[in-house]
Design an enzyme around this catalytic site. Structure first.
Site, PDB file in Angstrom:
ATOM      1  N   GLY A  38     -15.809  44.793 -21.927  1.00 42.85           N
ATOM      2  CA  GLY A  38     -14.513  45.724 -21.487  1.00 42.85           C
ATOM      3  C   GLY A  38     -15.079  47.327 -22.289  1.00 42.85           C
ATOM      4  N   PRO A  62     -20.420  42.398 -19.334  1.00 43.37           N
ATOM      5  CG  PRO A  62     -22.116  43.817 -18.945  1.00 43.37           C
ATOM      6  CD  PRO A  62     -22.277  42.919 -19.299  1.00 43.37           C
ATOM      7  N   GLY A  63     -18.332  43.891 -16.989  1.00 44.41           N
ATOM      8  CA  GLY A  63     -18.445  43.357 -16.270  1.00 44.41           C
ATOM      9  C   GLY A  63     -17.505  44.624 -15.060  1.00 44.41           C
ATOM     10  NE  ARG A  64     -12.456  47.781 -16.657  1.00 39.86           N
ATOM     11  CZ  ARG A  64     -10.791  47.161 -16.549  1.00 39.86           C
ATOM     12  NH1 ARG A  64     -10.122  47.970 -15.586  1.00 39.86           N
ATOM     13  NH2 ARG A  64     -10.410  46.576 -17.118  1.00 39.86           N
ATOM     14  CE1 TYR A  85      -3.632  43.971 -16.054  1.00 40.95           C
ATOM     15  CE2 TYR A  85      -4.502  44.880 -13.933  1.00 40.95           C
ATOM     16  CZ  TYR A  85      -4.500  44.072 -15.125  1.00 40.95           C
ATOM     17  OH  TYR A  85      -4.900  42.263 -14.894  1.00 40.95           O
ATOM     18  CB  CYS A 118       8.706  43.712   2.127  1.00 37.09           C
ATOM     19  SG  CYS A 118       7.743  44.037   3.706  1.00 37.09           S
ATOM     20  CD  GLU A 119       7.008  41.992  -4.766  1.00 38.68           C
ATOM     21  OE1 GLU A 119       7.467  43.253  -5.761  1.00 38.68           O
ATOM     22  OE2 GLU A 119       6.404  41.758  -4.088  1.00 38.68           O
TER      23      GLU A 119
HETATM   24  N1  LLP Z   1     -16.469  38.843 -21.094  1.00 36.59           N
HETATM   25  C1  LLP Z   1     -14.827  37.875 -21.226  1.00 36.59           C
HETATM   26  C2  LLP Z   1     -14.529  36.745 -22.074  1.00 36.59           C
HETATM   27  C3  LLP Z   1     -14.030  38.300 -20.763  1.00 36.59           C
HETATM   28  O1  LLP Z   1     -13.059  38.193 -20.792  1.00 36.59           O
HETATM   29  C4  LLP Z   1     -14.044  40.023 -19.984  1.00 36.59           C
HETATM   30  C5  LLP Z   1     -12.486  40.397 -18.523  1.00 36.59           C
HETATM   31  C6  LLP Z   1     -14.608  39.948 -19.631  1.00 36.59           C
HETATM   32  C7  LLP Z   1     -16.042  39.856 -20.749  1.00 36.59           C
HETATM   33  C8  LLP Z   1     -15.469  41.449 -18.836  1.00 36.59           C
HETATM   34  O2  LLP Z   1     -14.650  42.825 -19.506  1.00 36.59           O
HETATM   35  P1  LLP Z   1     -14.947  44.480 -18.565  1.00 36.59           P
HETATM   36  O3  LLP Z   1     -16.529  44.021 -19.085  1.00 36.59           O
HETATM   37  O4  LLP Z   1     -14.677  43.745 -17.663  1.00 36.59           O
HETATM   38  O5  LLP Z   1     -13.817  44.991 -19.352  1.00 36.59           O
HETATM   39  N2  LLP Z   1      -7.712  42.480 -14.032  1.00 36.59           N
HETATM   40  C9  LLP Z   1      -7.431  43.157 -15.851  1.00 36.59           C
HETATM   41  C10 LLP Z   1      -9.155  43.738 -16.533  1.00 36.59           C
HETATM   42  C11 LLP Z   1      -9.315  41.795 -17.491  1.00 36.59           C
HETATM   43  C12 LLP Z   1     -10.489  41.424 -17.805  1.00 36.59           C
HETATM   44  C13 LLP Z   1     -10.124  40.448 -17.719  1.00 36.59           C
HETATM   45  N3  LLP Z   1     -11.721  39.484 -19.144  1.00 36.59           N
HETATM   46  C14 LLP Z   1      -7.816  45.220 -15.054  1.00 36.59           C
HETATM   47  O6  LLP Z   1      -7.803  44.963 -14.067  1.00 36.59           O
HETATM   48  O7  LLP Z   1      -7.915  45.901 -15.685  1.00 36.59           O
END
Ligand code: LLP
Length: 435
Positions: free
Chosen positions: A243, A289-291, A332, A359-360
């Site tokens: 997150g 962490p993903g993002r 978003y 087309c939107e």
């Molecule tokens: N762990 C769990 C259980 C999650 O649901 C998520 C993200 C993460 C880790 C990774 O979170 P991050 O570090 O990436 O914030 N599509 C949306 C974001 C959806 C996030 C879903 N879960 C966007 O484009 O902002």
């Protein structure tokens, strides 16, 4: 990223105009060094601050393809997967199953079987019936599956409502406040083919306040102490979720690798202090962490097509991408920063909204970008598109999903090939009677 002597934008030592010429547009571009640095920073912080008693799990929903799993493997971190498809991709890339954790609020029966058969490290349980399914399938296989329980600590996080996950009406996890998390703890402990290790919580995404993460960890620890008192169950694992916010546009903090290390350090200190105060042993920790690993590592390159000025209203520049390859504005109202890659040093003189080709009316990459005068043929770079762009792409309007390249020391190579029209019809079936 920098601007080179030709006035072109550069990423990972590669000229963006050259990349567009060589690979075409739209194009997702990833800077390998950035990704490795971020994976390494989290890994090393756990090593240094927590005696290595934990594992960083890259949340692969942010960007999944074989190459990213291969990089995560080389960087000796784990991954979190949320579908059979992500699991399949990870395994195909040779990712070690014992470093894979599976999430999902509605894991399908076949996904559970795939996870069990692959012998992944942990499944994070998110419903009573799912616990029953895992129990039954593990029993059939004569195995005991390690699990965590996803709890909802009820921490409000300041982010877009669609990416908040720990509010009272969230579809994720079990509420601590309502007693559901406690009930589920007892339930999981009663299952002979499940071994409960501890808890997981994830409060949302694109969050900057350290305090929200700290609070979630504190609530988690307090709940662990309660469960110890209630069931004599002392959790030996704690998954703190993901997150951490990233920089997209003016007004967002630029946290940087060291800054993220500080976030993690604060969480680890909270775990250490909390366990001491509550008389708990230190759990093995996970962070997801993903993002923050891939977001700022990626940019998208486009070619500008139609430019339309609606006097007194708005000026649009349309690009060869759109919501099919980046749906985040449509979903978003997300903000981004754009640069004209072939004239990156020029002064900004115009306020321009960037439209896609779908087309939107809502098909926008964003509104009101500060840019120099934009013309047909310009190469437009949109920054911080590494997370949740490719992974959320679709074939809307039968647009092929763009390819992705990985850049290292100025050299680029495909990690995702371009889709062709042939790919688009690959699964279409034209019954004889319709021919
Ligand atoms: N762990 C769990 C259980 C999650 O649901 C998520 C993200 C993460 C880790 C990774 O979170 P991050 O570090 O990436 O914030 N599509 C949306 C974001 C959806 C996030 C879903 N879960 C966007 O484009 O902002």
């Amino acid at each position: 990223m920098k601007i080179n002597e030709k006035g072109h934008l550069e990423i990972g030592g590669a000229d963006c105009v050259g990349l567009a010429e060589c690979f075409g547009t739209p194009l997702y571009v990833f800077d390998e060094a950035y990704i490795r640095r971020m994976m390494g920073v989290y890994r090393d912080t756990i090593e240094r601050e927590y005696a290595g008693n934990g594992l960083v799990l890259y949340a692969s929903k942010a960007f999944a393809c074989e190459a990213i799993y291969a990089i995560a493997k080389q960087e000796k971190i784990g991954v979190d997967v949320v579908s059979g498809g992500e699991l399949y991709t990870a395994l195909r890339a040779g990712f070690p199953a014992q470093k894979i954790v599976m999430h999902g609020n509605n894991k399908l029966p076949h996904e559970i079987c795939e996870a069990l058969d692959a012998k992944i490290a942990l499944i994070v349980v998110d419903s009573p019936s799912e616990a029953d399914l895992i129990e039954a399938e593990a029993k059939k296989r004569g195995m005991v599956q390690d699990v965590l329980l996803r709890i909802n600590p009820g921490v409000e996080a300041h982010t877009h409502a669609y990416v908040q996950t720990a509010t009272p009406d969230s579809k994720f996890g079990f509420s601590v406040a309502s007693g559901a998390a406690e009930m589920m703890t007892g339930y999981l402990l009663s299952k002979p083919h499940l071994r409960l290790h501890g808890y997981h919580c994830h409060i949302g995404s694109q969050i900057f306040e350290k305090q929200s993460f700290v609070l979630a960890v504190e609530k988690n620890l307090a709940f662990m102490a309660e469960m110890k008192a209630k069931f004599g169950f002392e959790a030996d694992a704690l998954n703190m979720g993901g997150g951490f916010g990233i920089w997209y546009a003016e007004g967002d903090a630029m946290i940087g690798a060291e800054g993220y290390a500080e976030y993690l350090k604060a969480l680890l200190s909270t775990v250490k202090a909390g366990c001491k105060a509550l008389g708990l042993r230190l759990p093995f920790v996970y962070l997801e962490p993903g993002r923050s690993i891939v977001g700022e590592a990626g940019i998208t390159l486009y070619t500008v097509g139609a430019v339309k000025d609606i006097p007194g209203v708005r000026k649009y520049a349309a690009v060869d991408g759109g919501m099919f390859e980046n749906p985040r504005y449509a979903l978003y109202q997300s903000r981004y920063t754009a640069v004209i890659a072939n004239r990156a040093a020029e002064e900004n003189t115009e306020l321009i909204s960037i439209a896609g080709k779908c087309c939107e009316s809502g098909d926008l990459i964003g509104v009101d970008f500060n840019l120099p005068k934009v013309e047909r043929g310009d190469i437009l770079a949109v920054l911080s598109t590494g997370a949740y762009n490719y992974s959320m792409a679709s074939n809307y309007n039968r647009n092929p999903i763009p390819p992705a390249v990985l850049v290292k020391n100025g050299e680029a190579e495909y990690i995702v090939k371009p889709q062709t029209y042939e790919d688009l019809v690959r699964n279409d079936v034209l019954p004889d009677r319709l021919k």
